[in-house]
Design a protein around this motif. Structure first.
Motif, PDB file in Angstrom:
ATOM      1  N   GLN A  73     -23.726   4.642 -34.996  1.00  0.00           N
ATOM      2  CA  GLN A  73     -23.529   4.804 -33.553  1.00  0.00           C
ATOM      3  C   GLN A  73     -23.736   3.491 -32.814  1.00  0.00           C
ATOM      4  N   ASP A  74     -24.728   2.693 -33.246  1.00  0.00           N
ATOM      5  CA  ASP A  74     -24.932   1.380 -32.617  1.00  0.00           C
ATOM      6  C   ASP A  74     -23.732   0.472 -32.839  1.00  0.00           C
ATOM      7  N   TYR A  75     -23.139   0.537 -34.035  1.00  0.00           N
ATOM      8  CA  TYR A  75     -21.954  -0.295 -34.282  1.00  0.00           C
ATOM      9  C   TYR A  75     -20.757   0.165 -33.450  1.00  0.00           C
ATOM     10  N   ILE A  76     -20.616   1.488 -33.297  1.00  0.00           N
ATOM     11  CA  ILE A  76     -19.497   2.006 -32.504  1.00  0.00           C
ATOM     12  C   ILE A  76     -19.593   1.516 -31.061  1.00  0.00           C
ATOM     13  N   ARG A  77     -20.821   1.375 -30.534  1.00  0.00           N
ATOM     14  CA  ARG A  77     -21.003   0.908 -29.164  1.00  0.00           C
ATOM     15  C   ARG A  77     -21.023  -0.614 -29.058  1.00  0.00           C
ATOM     16  N   SER A  78     -20.955  -1.327 -30.165  1.00  0.00           N
ATOM     17  CA  SER A  78     -21.066  -2.786 -30.152  1.00  0.00           C
ATOM     18  C   SER A  78     -19.781  -3.430 -29.623  1.00  0.00           C
ATOM     19  N   PRO A  79     -19.860  -4.662 -29.084  1.00  0.00           N
ATOM     20  CA  PRO A  79     -18.660  -5.377 -28.615  1.00  0.00           C
ATOM     21  C   PRO A  79     -17.639  -5.622 -29.723  1.00  0.00           C
ATOM     22  N   HIS A  80     -18.115  -5.851 -30.958  1.00  0.00           N
ATOM     23  CA  HIS A  80     -17.187  -6.098 -32.058  1.00  0.00           C
ATOM     24  C   HIS A  80     -16.311  -4.877 -32.320  1.00  0.00           C
ATOM     25  N   ALA A  81     -16.920  -3.699 -32.337  1.00  0.00           N
ATOM     26  CA  ALA A  81     -16.133  -2.485 -32.552  1.00  0.00           C
ATOM     27  C   ALA A  81     -15.149  -2.251 -31.404  1.00  0.00           C
ATOM     28  N   GLU A  82     -15.590  -2.509 -30.172  1.00  0.00           N
ATOM     29  CA  GLU A  82     -14.690  -2.352 -29.028  1.00  0.00           C
ATOM     30  C   GLU A  82     -13.508  -3.316 -29.131  1.00  0.00           C
ATOM     31  N   SER A  83     -13.788  -4.566 -29.564  1.00  0.00           N
ATOM     32  CA  SER A  83     -12.713  -5.536 -29.740  1.00  0.00           C
ATOM     33  C   SER A  83     -11.736  -5.090 -30.819  1.00  0.00           C
ATOM     34  N   MET A  84     -12.243  -4.533 -31.905  1.00  0.00           N
ATOM     35  CA  MET A  84     -11.360  -4.059 -32.974  1.00  0.00           C
ATOM     36  C   MET A  84     -10.503  -2.878 -32.512  1.00  0.00           C
ATOM     37  N   ARG A  85     -11.077  -1.998 -31.701  1.00  0.00           N
ATOM     38  CA  ARG A  85     -10.287  -0.876 -31.171  1.00  0.00           C
ATOM     39  C   ARG A  85      -9.149  -1.388 -30.286  1.00  0.00           C
ATOM     40  N   LYS A  86      -9.468  -2.356 -29.410  1.00  0.00           N
ATOM     41  CA  LYS A  86      -8.415  -2.913 -28.558  1.00  0.00           C
ATOM     42  C   LYS A  86      -7.360  -3.645 -29.376  1.00  0.00           C
ATOM     43  N   ARG A  87      -7.806  -4.316 -30.437  1.00  0.00           N
ATOM     44  CA  ARG A  87      -6.841  -5.006 -31.303  1.00  0.00           C
ATOM     45  C   ARG A  87      -5.897  -4.009 -31.972  1.00  0.00           C
ATOM     46  N   ASN A  88      -6.441  -2.902 -32.438  1.00  0.00           N
ATOM     47  CA  ASN A  88      -5.592  -1.874 -33.040  1.00  0.00           C
ATOM     48  C   ASN A  88      -4.615  -1.290 -32.021  1.00  0.00           C
ATOM     49  N   GLN A  89      -5.083  -1.111 -30.770  1.00  0.00           N
ATOM     50  CA  GLN A  89      -4.184  -0.610 -29.724  1.00  0.00           C
ATOM     51  C   GLN A  89      -3.031  -1.579 -29.482  1.00  0.00           C
ATOM     52  N   VAL A  90      -3.334  -2.897 -29.507  1.00  0.00           N
ATOM     53  CA  VAL A  90      -2.270  -3.897 -29.332  1.00  0.00           C
ATOM     54  C   VAL A  90      -1.251  -3.786 -30.467  1.00  0.00           C
ATOM     55  N   VAL A  91      -1.741  -3.623 -31.687  1.00  0.00           N
ATOM     56  CA  VAL A  91      -0.825  -3.522 -32.831  1.00  0.00           C
ATOM     57  C   VAL A  91       0.027  -2.258 -32.727  1.00  0.00           C
ATOM     58  N   PHE A  92      -0.584  -1.127 -32.341  1.00  0.00           N
ATOM     59  CA  PHE A  92       0.180   0.118 -32.231  1.00  0.00           C
ATOM     60  C   PHE A  92       1.229   0.022 -31.115  1.00  0.00           C
ATOM     61  N   SER A  93       0.869  -0.600 -29.973  1.00  0.00           N
ATOM     62  CA  SER A  93       1.850  -0.783 -28.898  1.00  0.00           C
ATOM     63  C   SER A  93       2.954  -1.743 -29.328  1.00  0.00           C
ATOM     64  N   MET A  94       2.599  -2.731 -30.159  1.00  0.00           N
ATOM     65  CA  MET A  94       3.613  -3.649 -30.680  1.00  0.00           C
ATOM     66  C   MET A  94       4.605  -2.908 -31.572  1.00  0.00           C
ATOM     67  N   LEU A  95       4.104  -1.962 -32.378  1.00  0.00           N
ATOM     68  CA  LEU A  95       4.992  -1.160 -33.224  1.00  0.00           C
ATOM     69  C   LEU A  95       5.949  -0.338 -32.364  1.00  0.00           C
ATOM     70  N   ASP A  96       5.436   0.276 -31.282  1.00  0.00           N
ATOM     71  CA  ASP A  96       6.301   1.081 -30.407  1.00  0.00           C
ATOM     72  C   ASP A  96       7.359   0.223 -29.730  1.00  0.00           C
ATOM     73  N   SER A  97       6.958  -0.954 -29.211  1.00  0.00           N
ATOM     74  CA  SER A  97       7.930  -1.821 -28.537  1.00  0.00           C
ATOM     75  C   SER A  97       8.963  -2.362 -29.512  1.00  0.00           C
ATOM     76  N   GLU A  98       8.539  -2.644 -30.774  1.00  0.00           N
ATOM     77  CA  GLU A  98       9.496  -3.126 -31.772  1.00  0.00           C
ATOM     78  C   GLU A  98      10.494  -2.026 -32.136  1.00  0.00           C
ATOM     79  N   ALA A  99      10.009  -0.789 -32.226  1.00  0.00           N
ATOM     80  CA  ALA A  99      10.928   0.320 -32.506  1.00  0.00           C
ATOM     81  C   ALA A  99      11.941   0.480 -31.381  1.00  0.00           C
ATOM     82  N   GLU A 100      11.483   0.350 -30.142  1.00  0.00           N
ATOM     83  CA  GLU A 100      12.398   0.454 -29.010  1.00  0.00           C
ATOM     84  C   GLU A 100      13.415  -0.675 -29.022  1.00  0.00           C
TER      85      GLU A 100
END
Length: 568
Positions: free
Chosen positions: A227-254
């Motif tokens: 739970q401490d790791y989930i709330r850490s800045p590193h985990a938040e950064s990794m979540r945002k990075r994954n969101q960027v990659v997923f949005s990149m996949l959607d835009s590339e498909a379009e």
């Protein structure tokens, strides 16, 4: 004489009735007439930045409208009354509405209540779309912030409830185990002559309870760590990075879908039409319009499949090698971007053919196009490289410096930015040459300087001066070489100050460059009376001033090069 501006009378009437019903401020005010002689009582209604006034409260149609955007509303002192009307004027409170644009007389109003006057002034002062937009933006930011806080609190509360429930379950289980152990202990104490076999079974139970407690403590500790790791800045950064990659996949498909429509709905059908007996378009025109479009589609289909394969291996996302494969192939975009303006010109020329225009409208009417034109699909590849740059920039913002892909992604971003700069420079250079040629064609006697590719177009001004205003702005340079006939350059300055500065600079240049008293420089103008130019080496400083001051729309990237006498 300029005609008045036409307004939609029905719409204005509707807005007036809406202001009368739901206006911010409504009431009777006295309005000074246009000749400043009389005061007329009207019924006013304020709606957003529009102030309507009616003849009376029961009127169904407004008598006038004032737009208050950018106005200034302040209290005004009472005018000095006459002796007969002194008592009447002391009960009146005045305020004015001043407009910032010219030729607009200030609106003078008055009321009999000071509180009513202050409320009207405050309401009119805030009647601006700019203020409403600022307040709306501030409220939206607060609203989004509160939403984030609420969502965070909900998540924390849910986790706490889950922990409490798990703790209660564990406590009940431990209580039951302890109660059982107490009963067994009582039995053991009541029967001291128990057999060794029974003692072994009791010890096994105790060890089992101890093992259970150790496991529970260990699981609880690991749960806290996770739970401490989930709330850490590193985990938040990794979540945002994954969101960027997923949005990149959607835009590339379009984007791949857009290229697929461009090739299958336009390029290939037009190729077949060009091979018909009565072709509405030639193969050369098809190639010019759709240069490298099919190759770009195949390239991005491969890139999209590789990106999907990387997403399938989530959470291990490695993207740098995909860009390493894509970068060497992106040079085909240079030819597409360089050809884009020309392809639109060819398309516009082909549209003049009725058969082609009819055929193109049939293609654009297909459901896949979604009412988008061919020009729109040809524009999509122009923005793909900048979109990749923005995606990589956002991806790097959420990638730690010690990440294994950091250097590779940074290198891919720098290469894409370099390619984008080259493409932008090539487009700018082509557009610059086209504008310089257009200006050169507008000059009657031509201008060879504009044919030099080192000239950069900056701006093109329009002169509004009449012939009479230009009479005192011209001056003349008479050059008398030693061994040839004299020639004259007539110049026209943009203002009297420019003329004075112009003649002063030429006089100083003449003092440094004149070698004999026979050379004279006089005042007057801006076009060559004689095309013959000799001994440019001796008067290079004077003509350098001429070209640098009288061609402000052209910025010289290199110093002026004068030809030798033999080449003249």
């Amino acid at each position: 004489m300029q005609k008045g501006i036409r307004l939609n009378d029905g719409h204005v009437t509707y807005l007036g009735l809406l202001a009368k019903k739901d206006g911010t401020r409504r009431g009777c005010l006295s309005k000074r007439s246009s000749d400043n002689t009389k005061w007329h009582t009207k019924w006013f209604a304020l709606l957003q930045n529009m102030l309507f006034y009616f003849e009376n409260e029961s009127s169904s149609r407004p008598s006038g409208l004032y737009l208050l955007e950018g106005c200034i509303c302040d209290r005004a002192p009472s005018p000095k009354p006459s002796l007969s009307a002194k008592e009447c004027l002391e009960k009146q409170y005045y305020f004015t509405v001043s407009f910032t644009h010219e030729n607009q007389k200030a609106l003078e109003l008055r009321t009999e209540d000071v509180k009513d006057c202050d409320e009207w002034v405050a309401a009119i002062s805030h009647a601006s779309y700019r203020n409403l937009a600022t307040e709306h933006e501030t409220l939206m930011q607060k609203y989004l912030h509160l939403l984030q806080i609420v969502e965070t609190e909900k998540t924390v509360a849910k986790q706490l409830r889950q922990q409490i429930e798990d703790g209660e379950i564990e406590i009940e289980r431990l209580k039951s185990e302890i109660a059982g152990l107490l009963k067994d202990n009582e039995k053991i104490s009541a029967s001291p002559a128990a057999t060794p076999c029974e003692d072994d079974s009791e010890i096994k139970k105790i060890k089992k309870v101890q093992s259970f407690l150790r496991g529970w403590i260990c699981r609880r500790k690991w749960k806290t760590i996770i739970q401490d790791y989930i709330r850490s800045p590193h985990a938040e950064s990794m979540r945002k990075r994954n969101q960027v990659v997923f949005s990149m996949l959607d835009s590339e498909a379009e984007y791949v879908q857009q290229l697929h429509i461009l090739v299958n709905n336009f390029l290939r059908p037009l190729r077949m039409a060009a091979s018909s007996k009565k072709p509405p378009i030639t193969h050369d025109d098809v190639s010019s319009i759709f240069l490298n479009s099919e190759t770009i589609m195949f390239l991005h289909q491969i890139f999209y499949q590789g990106l999907k394969a990387r997403i399938a291996s989530w959470p291990t996302l490695v993207l740098a090698d995909l860009f390493d494969i894509l970068l060497p192939m992106l040079n085909i975009y240079q030819e597409f971007v360089r050809n884009h303006q020309y392809s639109l010109q060819i398309l516009a020329h082909c549209k003049q053919n009725r058969d082609f225009d009819k055929l193109l409208k049939q293609y654009e009417a297909k459901p896949d196009c979604e009412e988008r034109t061919l020009e729109t699909f040809l524009t999509y590849p122009m923005f793909q490289i900048p979109r990749y740059i923005l995606t990589l920039h956002e991806l790097l913002a959420h990638t730690p410096h010690e990440h294994v892909e950091r250097n590779s992604l940074d290198y891919a971003k720098s290469k894409l930015e370099e390619l984008s700069r080259i493409m932008h420079d090539e487009v700018s250079e082509t557009e610059n040459i086209r504008k310089n040629l257009a200006i050169e064609r507008m000059i009657v006697e031509g201008c060879e300087i504009l044919l030099d590719t080192s000239q950069t177009f900056v701006r093109q001004a329009k002169s509004d001066k009449s012939g009479q205003d230009m009479e005192h702005l011209d001056f003349k340079i008479v050059v008398e070489p030693k061994d040839s006939q004299s020639f004259t350059v007539i110049l026209v300055a943009s203002s009297r100050q420019e003329k004075s500065a112009w003649t002063s600079d030429i006089s100083q240049a003449r003092q440094h460059t004149s070698q004999s008293p026979s050379r004279q420089t006089r005042s007057r103008g801006c076009r060559a009376e004689s095309p013959r130019v000799t001994e440019l080496a001796n008067i290079s400083s004077v003509l350098s001033v001429y070209f640098n001051r009288m061609c402000p729309a052209v910025h010289r990237q290199h110093p002026l090069q004068w030809p030798d006498d033999e080449r003249l």
